[in-house]
Scaffold this active site. Sequence first.
Site, PDB file in Angstrom:
ATOM      1  N   SER A 248       0.758  -1.161   0.002  1.00  0.00           N
ATOM      2  CA  SER A 248      -0.129  -0.053   0.057  1.00  0.00           C
ATOM      3  C   SER A 248       0.984   1.179   0.302  1.00  0.00           C
ATOM      4  O   SER A 248       0.204   2.191   0.052  1.00  0.00           O
ATOM      5  CB  SER A 248      -0.956   0.124   1.111  1.00  0.00           C
TER       6      SER A 248
ATOM      7  N   SER B 262      -5.948   3.304   4.479  1.00  0.00           N
ATOM      8  CA  SER B 262      -5.381   2.381   3.354  1.00  0.00           C
ATOM      9  C   SER B 262      -6.496   1.587   3.091  1.00  0.00           C
ATOM     10  O   SER B 262      -6.280   0.332   2.620  1.00  0.00           O
ATOM     11  CB  SER B 262      -4.267   1.417   4.035  1.00  0.00           C
TER      12      SER B 262
ATOM     13  N   LYS C  39      -0.156   3.734  -2.843  1.00  0.00           N
ATOM     14  CA  LYS C  39      -1.220   4.769  -2.571  1.00  0.00           C
ATOM     15  C   LYS C  39      -0.587   6.102  -2.810  1.00  0.00           C
ATOM     16  O   LYS C  39      -1.412   7.217  -2.952  1.00  0.00           O
ATOM     17  CB  LYS C  39      -2.024   4.346  -1.237  1.00  0.00           C
TER      18      LYS C  39
ATOM     19  N   LYS D 113       3.018   6.639   5.594  1.00  0.00           N
ATOM     20  CA  LYS D 113       2.155   5.399   4.906  1.00  0.00           C
ATOM     21  C   LYS D 113       2.669   3.945   5.223  1.00  0.00           C
ATOM     22  O   LYS D 113       3.855   3.863   5.169  1.00  0.00           O
ATOM     23  CB  LYS D 113       2.086   5.593   3.225  1.00  0.00           C
TER      24      LYS D 113
END
Length: 360
Positions: free
Chosen positions: A140, A197, A143, A302
């Site tokens: 992820s 997420s 993203k 993140k």
Amino acid sequence: MKFKFRSVLLLSALLSVGVAPQVQASGAKKPVQQASKKSEAPASKKVQAARKPVLKSAAVSNRSKTVAASAPSIKTKTAKSGKSTQLAQSQAKQPVRRVSLTDIDPSRLALYSSSALVIDQSTGQSVLAKHPDTVTPIASISKLMTAMVVLDANLNLQDVIAIGDEDVDGLKGTRSRLPVGTTMTRETAMLLALMSSENRAAHALGRHYPGGLPAFVAAMNKKAQALGMYNTRFEEPTGLSSNNVSTAHDLARMVTAAARYPEIRHFSTTAEAKVELNGRVQNFGTTNPLVRSDNWEIGLSKTGYISEAGRCLVMQARVADKPVVIVLLDSQGKMTRVGDANRIKRWMESASLASERKRV
């Protein structure tokens, strides 16, 4: 009588030359020295600074200015940006490692991430590197690129998009709190993708891009090339595919670029948010526990996880009074990426303290 008289004379002679017979009473006891019992105090006592109340902050609607959230359905709370001070009584007693930042050795830090990189943004120099050029799935972390591509297109963040059947995870079968048919603004979808997420939110952002998902993925790879991320490739916008790959060096470039977007900084460091979906208010929270910590000053964050990528974490933060980018990839264990980040922080602060004492 003669024998007794001679014994008396012998005893008198001995006394006259200063030699005394040593006589120890059989019943006498040696004096006992009683040691005072010391109370065992802990070696160090940390006094935690009291947590301040969490502040509410509004969502950001464009890159040029910060405004109040246009949709009243979003209420966010951000983690505190200031660092609280910890007082340790044992600091003066404990030896300080006499090292500089350039002396940091990853093996001595016992990092559990397969790849790690720390960049000092003030100099652009690498502070720490462990297999920084190994190509690996990034989950992820993808993203961040998804958000940049959406913002680069100058799409209206208040446009309403819907979660469709195409957004359901058919790769890993992961669950989502966004049922098919859920509608939300593009801004809300970006918040949920970066903070919590949410895979369906990220996929919907790509699918509602002009030209659809193929055009969106092409824009992701084009952006990566423009940033000099030559060992990076994206196949889809969520990171669920193990074909989304990169290196720690490339991701440091991506984090640096993403930190230039106010929306990404704000959404990725939001601790929690209340979002109204389908007429019902739901609570969403961050996937990075360090965002809530008083000991960290984080500007961008993140996390990522799929089995092929392991646990991943990227951050832009301020450590030892330096702006740094931290990249941790393929960490085994649920909390090891957080542990690695904390170990790096303590090491850098220790090195900075040693450097200051040398100058005094």
